[in-house]
Scaffold this motif. Structure first.
Motif, short mmCIF file in Angstrom:
data_model
loop_
_atom_site.label_atom_id
_atom_site.label_comp_id
_atom_site.label_asym_id
_atom_site.label_seq_id
_atom_site.Cartn_x
_atom_site.Cartn_y
_atom_site.Cartn_z
N TYR A 184 -6.10 13.05 3.88
CA TYR A 184 -6.01 12.49 4.73
C TYR A 184 -5.11 12.39 5.53
CZ TYR A 184 -1.81 8.67 4.08
OH TYR A 184 -0.53 7.80 4.72
N LEU A 185 -4.42 13.14 5.81
CA LEU A 185 -3.24 14.07 7.15
C LEU A 185 -5.51 13.58 8.36
CD1 LEU A 185 -1.37 16.29 6.83
CD2 LEU A 185 -1.38 14.97 6.67
N VAL A 186 -5.98 14.59 7.73
CA VAL A 186 -7.26 14.87 9.58
C VAL A 186 -7.26 12.99 9.63
CG1 VAL A 186 -9.83 14.99 9.27
CG2 VAL A 186 -8.04 16.49 8.58
N LEU A 187 -7.50 12.28 8.27
CA LEU A 187 -7.83 11.02 8.18
C LEU A 187 -7.61 9.72 9.40
CD1 LEU A 187 -9.76 10.09 4.93
CD2 LEU A 187 -10.75 10.43 7.25
N PRO A 222 1.54 0.80 19.97
CA PRO A 222 2.93 1.73 19.41
C PRO A 222 3.42 1.29 17.86
CG PRO A 222 3.36 -0.37 20.73
CD PRO A 222 1.73 0.57 20.70
N ALA A 223 2.59 0.34 17.51
CA ALA A 223 2.72 -0.02 16.05
C ALA A 223 2.57 1.03 15.22
CB ALA A 223 2.49 -1.07 15.80
N SER A 224 1.18 1.84 15.12
CA SER A 224 -0.10 2.18 15.05
C SER A 224 0.44 3.99 14.72
CB SER A 224 -1.27 2.72 15.54
OG SER A 224 -2.68 1.01 15.58
N PHE A 225 1.10 4.13 15.93
CA PHE A 225 1.52 5.35 16.48
C PHE A 225 2.58 5.73 15.56
CE2 PHE A 225 4.63 8.69 17.70
CZ PHE A 225 4.35 9.70 18.17
N ILE A 226 3.84 4.69 15.37
CA ILE A 226 4.94 5.21 14.42
C ILE A 226 4.83 4.98 12.56
CG2 ILE A 226 6.32 2.24 13.34
CD1 ILE A 226 7.02 2.01 16.20
N MET A 227 3.41 4.18 12.38
CA MET A 227 2.43 4.31 10.89
C MET A 227 2.11 5.00 10.65
SD MET A 227 -0.48 1.28 9.68
CE MET A 227 -1.55 2.57 10.11
N MET A 228 1.89 6.10 11.83
CA MET A 228 0.93 7.49 11.78
C MET A 228 2.35 8.56 11.40
SD MET A 228 -1.88 10.09 13.86
CE MET A 228 0.27 9.35 15.41
N ALA A 229 3.28 8.64 11.97
CA ALA A 229 4.55 8.89 11.71
C ALA A 229 5.03 8.80 10.75
CB ALA A 229 5.40 8.77 12.71
N LEU A 230 5.43 7.46 10.07
CA LEU A 230 5.67 7.42 9.33
C LEU A 230 5.11 7.97 7.86
CD1 LEU A 230 8.09 5.54 7.07
CD2 LEU A 230 6.52 3.64 7.08
N ILE A 232 2.76 10.43 7.44
CA ILE A 232 2.66 11.70 7.26
C ILE A 232 3.96 11.78 6.45
CG2 ILE A 232 2.46 13.26 8.80
CD1 ILE A 232 1.07 12.37 10.62
N TRP A 233 5.51 11.44 7.06
CA TRP A 233 6.70 11.20 6.61
C TRP A 233 7.06 11.52 4.58
CZ3 TRP A 233 10.34 8.58 5.19
CH2 TRP A 233 11.30 9.20 4.59
N ALA A 234 5.52 10.39 4.72
CA ALA A 234 6.54 9.71 3.79
C ALA A 234 5.48 10.42 2.57
CB ALA A 234 5.86 8.07 3.41
N THR A 240 7.43 6.91 -2.41
CA THR A 240 6.30 5.95 -3.19
C THR A 240 6.42 4.42 -2.15
OG1 THR A 240 6.15 7.44 -5.19
CG2 THR A 240 5.43 4.67 -4.69
N LEU A 241 7.94 4.01 -1.68
CA LEU A 241 7.87 3.00 -1.64
C LEU A 241 7.67 2.92 -0.39
CD1 LEU A 241 11.35 1.98 -2.52
CD2 LEU A 241 9.11 0.93 -3.23
N ALA A 242 8.26 3.74 0.89
CA ALA A 242 7.68 4.25 2.22
C ALA A 242 5.86 4.08 2.18
CB ALA A 242 8.14 6.01 3.22
#
Length: 352
Positions: A184-187, A222-230, A232-234, A240-242
């Motif tokens: 998942y992280l690689v993808l 920027p939306a894609s970067f924020i989504m990627m960070a979210l 990975i963190w989640a 689960t909600l995130a």
């Protein structure tokens, strides 16, 4: 420490760092020569953006691979190591095609004129002749660095495989869940690269500053970067909600790329663009990675609360000896069974 800390990690990251220094220098030289060749009115045609954008893609690729390499050694991600190696092979092939594609892209520029019949380029300047050695040197550098990182990635793979095995005590079910997490992280990290490259090409060359699509498309970065960070963190925090929100975002991006593929393959104005083949290539790859990301995200959510959360951040290569405290101990019942078999001395006779 974020980045390499052992000898093998430095040997893996070293060629990528060298690549990130040499290739951008060659591309910057090509860009300087491009600015010497073209006239200010080159901005009137979209083909004038093809060469600078391709140069930016190479520079961004080199820097992003270094970031991924540092991230891979920091989190001991085996799959990301080989994804970096495979990416370097792909960029080597892409770089080898650069001289030919550049010649084709700029073939009509010497004869092109603007509305005032002014030339778009300096017809007395041999652009290709001056930059051709630099264009040929790029795939050579990529090829040498690619040949170096593969054996070092394999050596790191063995180190990390042992670290993972020691941490999970050989538990097969946890190992399978951990592999799903690594995939998942690689993808998701690979997907961000292809999204970025596609948006840069599509927005600047095809949309070419036409509002409101230009601004809306640019906002995807920027939306894609924020989504990627979210995401990975989640997945690391097992929230689960995130993760549900991240999955919905993956689906929305997939729908957007399906729409762009339809537009580029259609008969409209946006389908008639320079560098269309490369845009479609990056769009298709992004879509495939998004589908894989959606599936792996669902698997990761299914694996929540199954022992992975305690494993994250627990891998370490600092100790080379076996951690006996981490090994499972024998039960008291087993210990008493073996105690009955001990030799004893009683009444001058050896007896069981």
């Amino acid at each position: 420490m974020f980045g390499p800390s052992t000898r093998n990690e430095w040997l893996f990251c070293g060629p990528l760092l060298l690549q990130a220094l040499i290739v951008p220098a060659l591309q910057i030289y090509t860009l300087v020569e491009w600015q010497e060749w073209v006239n200010p009115n080159i901005t009137q045609v979209s083909v004038g953006y093809v060469v600078p954008i391709n140069l930016v893609i190479f520079v961004f690729t080199c820097l992003y691979l270094v970031v991924l390499a540092f991230d891979a050694v920091h989190h001991k991600n085996n799959l990301l190591l080989f994804a970096i190696c495979a990416s370097n092979v792909c960029i080597t092939v892409f770089s080898g095609l650069q001289p030919r594609s550049m010649k084709e892209a700029i073939a009509t520029l010497p004869e092109a004129r603007d509305a005032n019949l002014q030339p778009l380029v300096n017809v007395h300047f041999d652009f290709i002749g001056r930059v051709y050695p630099a264009l040929v040197a790029c795939p050579v550098v990529f090829g040498i660095c690619t040949a170096l990182v593969w054996p070092f990635a394999y050596r790191l793979h063995k180190d990390y495989a042992w670290a993972i095995y020691r941490t999970i005590h050989g538990n097969t079910s946890i190992k399978i869940r951990y592999i799903a997490y690594e995939v998942y992280l690689v993808l998701i990290k690979s997907k961000f690269y292809f999204i970025t490259v596609f948006i840069i090409q599509y927005d600047l060359i095809d949309v070419h500053f036409q509002q409101p699509e230009f601004a809306l498309t640019l906002a995807i970065l920027p939306a894609s970067f924020i989504m990627m960070a979210l995401a990975i963190w989640a997945v690391r925090k097992e929230w689960t909600l995130a993760m549900i929100f991240a999955i919905l975002s993956h689906g929305a991006l997939a729908a957007y790329f399906v729409s762009r593929i339809v537009v580029l393959n259609g008969n409209g104005e946006l389908a008639n663009t320079a560098d269309k083949a490369m845009m479609l290539l990056f769009a298709y790859v992004s879509l495939v990675l998004m589908i894989g990301t959606l599936f792996c995200a669902a698997v990761c959510v299914y694996n929540f609360n199954h022992g992975l959360k305690d494993l994250f951040g627990g891998l370490s290569l600092e100790r080379d000896h076996v951690d006996f405290e981490a090994l499972p101990r024998r039960s008291e019942q087993t210990h008493s069974q073996y105690s009955r078999l001990s030799l004893g001395k009683k009444n001058g006779r050896d007896e069981w």
